[in-house]
Design a protein around this motif. Structure first.
Motif, PDB file in Angstrom:
ATOM      1  N   PHE A   1      45.189  69.463  35.568  1.00 29.20           N
ATOM      2  CA  PHE A   1      46.225  70.495  35.628  1.00 29.20           C
ATOM      3  C   PHE A   1      46.790  70.846  34.256  1.00 29.20           C
ATOM      4  O   PHE A   1      47.648  71.723  34.146  1.00 29.20           O
ATOM      5  CB  PHE A   1      47.334  70.070  36.593  1.00 29.20           C
ATOM      6  CG  PHE A   1      46.898  70.081  38.034  1.00 29.20           C
ATOM      7  CD1 PHE A   1      46.909  71.254  38.762  1.00 29.20           C
ATOM      8  CD2 PHE A   1      46.422  68.925  38.631  1.00 29.20           C
ATOM      9  CE1 PHE A   1      46.479  71.286  40.079  1.00 29.20           C
ATOM     10  CE2 PHE A   1      45.996  68.927  39.957  1.00 29.20           C
ATOM     11  CZ  PHE A   1      46.015  70.119  40.677  1.00 29.20           C
TER      12      PHE A   1
ATOM     13  N   ARG B   1      49.990  73.128  47.969  1.00 29.17           N
ATOM     14  CA  ARG B   1      48.676  73.710  48.260  1.00 29.17           C
ATOM     15  C   ARG B   1      48.186  74.560  47.087  1.00 29.17           C
ATOM     16  O   ARG B   1      47.534  75.585  47.276  1.00 29.17           O
ATOM     17  CB  ARG B   1      48.738  74.541  49.551  1.00 29.17           C
ATOM     18  CG  ARG B   1      49.053  73.715  50.805  1.00 29.17           C
ATOM     19  CD  ARG B   1      49.008  74.566  52.064  1.00 29.17           C
ATOM     20  NE  ARG B   1      49.228  73.778  53.266  1.00 29.17           N
ATOM     21  CZ  ARG B   1      50.429  73.542  53.813  1.00 29.17           C
ATOM     22  NH1 ARG B   1      51.527  74.054  53.238  1.00 29.17           N
ATOM     23  NH2 ARG B   1      50.541  72.817  54.907  1.00 29.17           N
TER      24      ARG B   1
ATOM     25  N   CYS C   1      45.858  73.927  45.086  1.00 28.87           N
ATOM     26  CA  CYS C   1      44.395  73.951  45.028  1.00 28.87           C
ATOM     27  C   CYS C   1      43.848  75.073  45.901  1.00 28.87           C
ATOM     28  O   CYS C   1      42.840  75.710  45.551  1.00 28.87           O
ATOM     29  CB  CYS C   1      43.819  72.599  45.435  1.00 28.87           C
ATOM     30  SG  CYS C   1      44.259  71.245  44.307  1.00 28.87           S
ATOM     31  N   ASN C   2      44.498  75.333  47.044  1.00 28.15           N
ATOM     32  CA  ASN C   2      44.101  76.476  47.872  1.00 28.15           C
ATOM     33  C   ASN C   2      44.270  77.772  47.101  1.00 28.15           C
ATOM     34  O   ASN C   2      43.420  78.673  47.164  1.00 28.15           O
ATOM     35  CB  ASN C   2      44.941  76.536  49.149  1.00 28.15           C
ATOM     36  CG  ASN C   2      44.657  75.392  50.098  1.00 28.15           C
ATOM     37  OD1 ASN C   2      45.263  74.328  49.984  1.00 28.15           O
ATOM     38  ND2 ASN C   2      43.739  75.587  51.029  1.00 28.15           N
TER      39      ASN C   2
ATOM     40  N   LEU D   1      42.342  74.999  37.949  1.00 26.24           N
ATOM     41  CA  LEU D   1      43.629  74.405  38.302  1.00 26.24           C
ATOM     42  C   LEU D   1      44.634  74.576  37.175  1.00 26.24           C
ATOM     43  O   LEU D   1      45.823  74.813  37.421  1.00 26.24           O
ATOM     44  CB  LEU D   1      43.438  72.919  38.638  1.00 26.24           C
ATOM     45  CG  LEU D   1      42.537  72.630  39.846  1.00 26.24           C
ATOM     46  CD1 LEU D   1      42.393  71.127  40.045  1.00 26.24           C
ATOM     47  CD2 LEU D   1      43.083  73.291  41.114  1.00 26.24           C
TER      48      LEU D   1
ATOM     49  N   VAL E   1      51.694  68.238  43.239  1.00 24.43           N
ATOM     50  CA  VAL E   1      50.441  68.547  43.929  1.00 24.43           C
ATOM     51  C   VAL E   1      50.246  67.567  45.071  1.00 24.43           C
ATOM     52  O   VAL E   1      50.232  66.354  44.861  1.00 24.43           O
ATOM     53  CB  VAL E   1      49.244  68.450  42.959  1.00 24.43           C
ATOM     54  CG1 VAL E   1      47.946  68.808  43.688  1.00 24.43           C
ATOM     55  CG2 VAL E   1      49.448  69.335  41.743  1.00 24.43           C
TER      56      VAL E   1
ATOM     57  N   LEU F   1      43.308  68.440  50.933  1.00 26.47           N
ATOM     58  CA  LEU F   1      42.432  67.592  50.128  1.00 26.47           C
ATOM     59  C   LEU F   1      42.041  66.313  50.849  1.00 26.47           C
ATOM     60  O   LEU F   1      41.128  65.617  50.414  1.00 26.47           O
ATOM     61  CB  LEU F   1      43.089  67.267  48.785  1.00 26.47           C
ATOM     62  CG  LEU F   1      43.363  68.465  47.868  1.00 26.47           C
ATOM     63  CD1 LEU F   1      43.918  67.988  46.527  1.00 26.47           C
ATOM     64  CD2 LEU F   1      42.117  69.309  47.662  1.00 26.47           C
TER      65      LEU F   1
ATOM     66  N   LEU G   1      40.785  64.794  44.689  1.00 27.15           N
ATOM     67  CA  LEU G   1      40.794  65.740  43.576  1.00 27.15           C
ATOM     68  C   LEU G   1      39.392  66.016  43.043  1.00 27.15           C
ATOM     69  O   LEU G   1      39.097  67.126  42.599  1.00 27.15           O
ATOM     70  CB  LEU G   1      41.677  65.209  42.437  1.00 27.15           C
ATOM     71  CG  LEU G   1      43.189  65.311  42.635  1.00 27.15           C
ATOM     72  CD1 LEU G   1      43.916  64.634  41.483  1.00 27.15           C
ATOM     73  CD2 LEU G   1      43.632  66.767  42.753  1.00 27.15           C
TER      74      LEU G   1
ATOM     75  N   VAL H   1      38.273  69.747  46.414  1.00 29.59           N
ATOM     76  CA  VAL H   1      38.937  70.991  46.027  1.00 29.59           C
ATOM     77  C   VAL H   1      38.070  72.197  46.389  1.00 29.59           C
ATOM     78  O   VAL H   1      38.525  73.111  47.100  1.00 29.59           O
ATOM     79  CB  VAL H   1      39.275  70.996  44.524  1.00 29.59           C
ATOM     80  CG1 VAL H   1      39.816  72.375  44.113  1.00 29.59           C
ATOM     81  CG2 VAL H   1      40.316  69.918  44.210  1.00 29.59           C
ATOM     82  N   GLU H   2      36.834  72.213  45.931  1.00 28.22           N
ATOM     83  CA  GLU H   2      35.985  73.389  46.167  1.00 28.22           C
ATOM     84  C   GLU H   2      35.717  73.617  47.649  1.00 28.22           C
ATOM     85  O   GLU H   2      35.556  74.765  48.079  1.00 28.22           O
ATOM     86  CB  GLU H   2      34.672  73.241  45.402  1.00 28.22           C
ATOM     87  CG  GLU H   2      34.841  73.319  43.893  1.00 28.22           C
ATOM     88  CD  GLU H   2      33.528  73.247  43.156  1.00 28.22           C
ATOM     89  OE1 GLU H   2      32.467  73.162  43.829  1.00 28.22           O
ATOM     90  OE2 GLU H   2      33.541  73.275  41.907  1.00 28.22           O
TER      91      GLU H   2
END
Length: 341
Positions: free
Chosen positions: A54, A176, A178-179, A188, A200, A206, A249, A253-254
């Motif tokens: 991050f 959220r 990461c969304n 990120l 986070v 996640l 993490l 994430v993807e």
């Protein structure tokens, strides 16, 4: 009728996710130490990795997002200070008034716009003058995503620049985030640019069982450690939980894109049923407006098919890694049968 061995589908929230086999293996293999002394290597690795991802100097592992946000508010603000926050924000509405109760910090709620943001003019108008009649405005707190809506990078850049120009710190409730990053196809780091701190959540989409990470400067995180201890969040051999967060993490994430696609599919499928009004989701959260009179019987029908929802006339449905497309089809089938389309 459903078969006795049919798995439950729970779309009340993405907090209901459970660790998969690979995450459980990582938890089992995690080296442990006493994190209050700073000796748990797995916690230290999670904190280091989160800070790297991050773009901050340091990070702090906390048991929950509520505590992580509260630590941030306490570190940024003192007694008699205030923070600017949206009326729909989690820190204002759903965290038990912790900043006011435990920190004597006054929230200044501001109207959220339809897109989830706060108008810059409204932020500007609520920054108090240097006058002892007023609480001291110290912090702008935003949330992304908020109710499933994504605040764009351009808006966040303008909002944080305004806050900094007026001498305020900035905090992001990135439960959220990461969304939001996946939806916008940005890193990120780019998703949290302009913020002095970000919380986070690891235990929503996640998929970790517990925990959030708070990121900020080294000085800020050192202050945060003191507040975490005071709030009872100092854990000992927490490496197993930290290992789950690190796995989340680095691997989950993807795959949030799959949740977004499932939410879009679910909204389209439910939108074909007469009597329902369905929002078009941006990420993994959609809302279904249905007749209040239908709630009780529909809720019972869903439970019979081993489907859990937080039943309300404005029904929130949340997709996640434990909500497969086939299970979502079961939900659609129950709705369709109930409304006889």
């Amino acid at each position: 009728m459903n078969e006795a061995n049919q798995q439950w589908l729970d779309v009340r929230s993405d907090t209901v996710t459970r660790p998969g086999a690979a995450m459980r293996a990582a938890m089992q293999a995690a080296p442990l130490g006493d994190d209050v002394y700073g000796d748990d290597p797995s916690v230290n690795r999670l904190q280091q990795r989160a800070a790297e991802l991050f773009g901050f100097e340091a990070a702090l592992f906390a048991p929950s997002g509520t505590q992580s946000n509260l630590i941030a508010l306490l570190a940024h603000c003192g007694r008699g200070d205030e923070y600017l926050v949206g009326q729909e924000a989690h820190t204002f509405r759903y965290e038990a008034g912790g900043a006011a109760v435990l920190g004597s910090i006054q929230p200044q709620p501001i109207l959220n716009q339809a897109d989830g943001g706060i108008a810059l003019a409204d932020i500007e108008a609520q920054i108090k003058p240097d006058d002892f009649h007023f609480a001291r405005t110290r912090l702008l707190a935003l949330e992304n995503t908020i109710g499933g809506r994504v605040l764009g990078a351009d808006y966040l850049a303008r909002a944080t620049a305004l806050a900094h120009a007026r001498g305020l710190a900035t905090h992001l409730d990135g439960a959220r985030i990461c969304n939001a990053a996946v939806k916008q196809n940005i890193s990120l780091r780019a998703a949290v640019a302009g913020f002095d701190s970000v919380s986070v959540c690891l235990s929503k989409g996640l998929g970790a069982p517990v925990g959030s990470v708070l990121c900020g400067s080294k000085v800020f995180i050192e202050q945060g450690k003191r507040w975490r201890k005071m709030l009872g969040g100092g854990m000992r051999q927490a490496g197993g939980l930290a290992a789950a967060g690190l796995y989340a993490l680095e691997h989950n994430v993807e795959r949030l894109e799959e949740d977004h696609a499932n939410a879009a599919w679910l909204a389209q499928a439910l939108g074909k049923i007469a009597g329902l009004t369905v929002s078009a989701p941006q990420t993994n959260i959609l809302y279904v407006d249905l007749p209040a009179a239908a709630c009780a019987s529909l809720g019972q029908a869903l439970l019979r098919e081993r489907i859990r929802v937080a039943m309300a006339p404005r029904l929130r449905l949340v997709t996640h890694l434990d909500a497969a497309r086939a299970d979502l089809q079961r939900l659609v089938d129950v709705f369709a049968a109930h409304f006889k389309t």
